[in-house]
Design an enzyme around this catalytic site. Sequence first.
Site, short mmCIF file in Angstrom:
data_model
loop_
_atom_site.label_atom_id
_atom_site.label_comp_id
_atom_site.label_asym_id
_atom_site.label_seq_id
_atom_site.Cartn_x
_atom_site.Cartn_y
_atom_site.Cartn_z
N ARG A 87 88.69 55.33 59.85
CA ARG A 87 88.90 55.71 61.25
C ARG A 87 89.36 54.48 62.05
O ARG A 87 90.28 54.55 62.87
CB ARG A 87 87.59 56.26 61.86
CG ARG A 87 87.19 57.63 61.36
CD ARG A 87 86.80 57.67 59.88
NE ARG A 87 85.60 56.93 59.53
CZ ARG A 87 85.25 56.59 58.29
NH1 ARG A 87 86.03 56.91 57.26
NH2 ARG A 87 84.15 55.94 58.06
N CYS A 127 79.18 60.41 62.79
CA CYS A 127 80.01 59.19 62.85
C CYS A 127 80.68 59.19 64.21
O CYS A 127 81.49 60.07 64.51
CB CYS A 127 81.07 59.18 61.74
SG CYS A 127 82.28 57.83 61.93
N THR A 183 82.87 57.02 65.55
CA THR A 183 84.30 56.68 65.57
C THR A 183 85.15 57.91 65.23
O THR A 183 86.21 58.14 65.82
CB THR A 183 84.60 55.53 64.59
OG1 THR A 183 83.61 54.51 64.77
CG2 THR A 183 85.97 54.95 64.83
N THR A 214 81.73 50.56 67.13
CA THR A 214 82.80 49.84 66.43
C THR A 214 83.84 49.36 67.43
O THR A 214 83.98 49.92 68.53
CB THR A 214 83.52 50.76 65.42
OG1 THR A 214 84.12 51.85 66.13
CG2 THR A 214 82.56 51.31 64.37
N LYS A 259 76.76 48.93 55.67
CA LYS A 259 77.52 49.73 54.69
C LYS A 259 77.43 49.12 53.30
O LYS A 259 77.48 49.82 52.30
CB LYS A 259 79.00 49.84 55.11
CG LYS A 259 79.24 50.84 56.25
CD LYS A 259 80.73 50.90 56.61
CE LYS A 259 81.01 51.75 57.83
NZ LYS A 259 80.94 53.19 57.62
N CYS A 301 77.07 53.95 67.17
CA CYS A 301 77.57 53.78 65.81
C CYS A 301 76.40 54.07 64.88
O CYS A 301 75.32 53.49 65.02
CB CYS A 301 78.08 52.36 65.58
SG CYS A 301 78.49 52.07 63.83
#
Lengths: 228, 228
Positions: free
Chosen positions: A50, A84, A86, A123, A162, A193
Site C-alpha cells: 500500500r 489495516c 493504510t 505509516t 512485521k 496503524c
Amino acid sequence: MASKTVGVVGGMGPAATVEFLARLVRATRAARDEDHLHVLVDSDPRIPSRTAALLHGAPSPAPRLCAIAQTLERAGAEFLVMPCNTAHAFIDAMRGAVGIPILDMRAEAAALVGEGPVGLLATAAVVRAGVYDRVLRARGLALVSPPDADQNEVTALIAAVKAGEPLDGLRLRLRRIVVRLQEAGARTLVVGCTEISILHEPPPELPSVDALDALVEATVREAQDDAR
Amino acid sequence: MASKTVGVVGGMGPAATVEFLARLVRATRAARDEDHLHVLVDSDPRIPSRTAALLHGAPSPAPRLCAIAQTLERAGAEFLVMPCNTAHAFIDAMRGAVGIPILDMRAEAAALVGEGPVGLLATAAVVRAGVYDRVLRARGLALVSPPDADQNEVTALIAAVKAGEPLDGLRLRLRRIVVRLQEAGARTLVVGCTEISILHEPPPELPSVDALDALVEATVREAQDDAR
C-alpha cells in the site's frame, strides 16, 4: 441470537490480522463456542504494498483487494472489515466491487476522539496521502503529525513489528515519539496503524484511541445488529 | 518462494483458532509481510458439538465440516488443517468431500513422541471414542488416560478456556492433573486439545508434545514444500 458473518480482508500484516482476531474473540460476550461470531478471513501477505503505491507510484493493490473482498462475499461474508489503516486509501474501489458493506476503521476511530488536535501514529503513506484527513475534518479535528525524524522512526518500528522483533525495546522507542507529539500540542492520540496497535500501551496522561479497537467494537456491533 | 495457500477449518473454539494463527505467524521465518503464508480461515463457532455427537448421539458435525472444507477449497486453499483434535474423529468424511489434502494433527503429534506410555490430555469424547488410539497404536505407544475425576476436571478446564476465564488459576488445576498422569506411568505428555494447548506450560520433568505446535510445524512444512 443470529449474527452476521464477518469477512476480514487480512494479511496487512499477518500479525496485525491475528491481533484483530484475538481482540474480537475477547470483545465478544460468550460463554460457549456458539456465542462467538462467524468469521471468514483471507490473510494474504502478498497484497501489493500500500505504501509503495501511495508514495512511489508502484502498482495499486486495489485489484487484489477487490478480488479478496469478492472471494469473502462469495464464501458467505455479510459485511467486511480491513484491519489495516493504510489500505483504507483504496476502500472506495473495494466498495464498488462488492454488494456488502465495508466498515471504515478511520471513521470508527474518529468517532471516539473527544478533543483535538489529534496526534496521529501511522505509516508515512497514511500521513502524506492524507488517509485520515477527511474523517478528522468531518469532525472538525486538527491533526498533529510527527516531525520527519520521528515519522521515520515510526516507519522503522512498523517494519520491526512485521519482522517479529521483540516488542519491549520497540515500546520504549514509541513512547519517546508520543511524548513529543504531546509537546507539539496533541490532546488525543490516534493509533492509526495496526502494527503500532500491537506495540502501543496507552500513556496515562494522554487520551488514546486505538483504531484497531475501534474496528473491533464496530465489528461486534455490526455483526450483532438485531435490526437485520 | 511460492508457497501453498493454507485453509483453516476453525472456530472449535474461536480462541484456539486464533492461538493456531498466532503460532503460525511466529513459526514462519519472515522479515516482511510477503514472506508469510497465505491463509484462508473459516472460523465457524456454530459447527455442531463434536463431543455431543461422539458421546451422546447428537447430530454429526460432519456435514458442516465438509461444507466448510469445500468453501475453503473453492476460495483457493491448496490444503487444509483443523486446529481441533476432537473434530479429527470426522476427518475421513471430510477427506471424501474435497480434492485437496487435509493434514492430520494426531499423526503429526504422534510422530513427535519419543517414548510411551503417553499421558493424553484431551476431551472426554477424544478419550472415550478413541480418537487418538489408531495413531498411537501405529507407533506402538501405550496410552494412559486420566481417571474419571481428573477427566471431568479436564472437561471443566476446556469449558473455562472457551468461556474466557483468566488462565492463571486454570493452569494450577491443570498442573495437578499432569502430576497424577506422570505418577500413573506416563513418560510423555500429549496435549491433544487445543484449549489445553492455550493453558499448558510444559513441566520441566516430563517431555511434552503439544498437538497444536505439531500442526503448526506441519503446516509451515507443507506450505513451503518446494517439491510442488
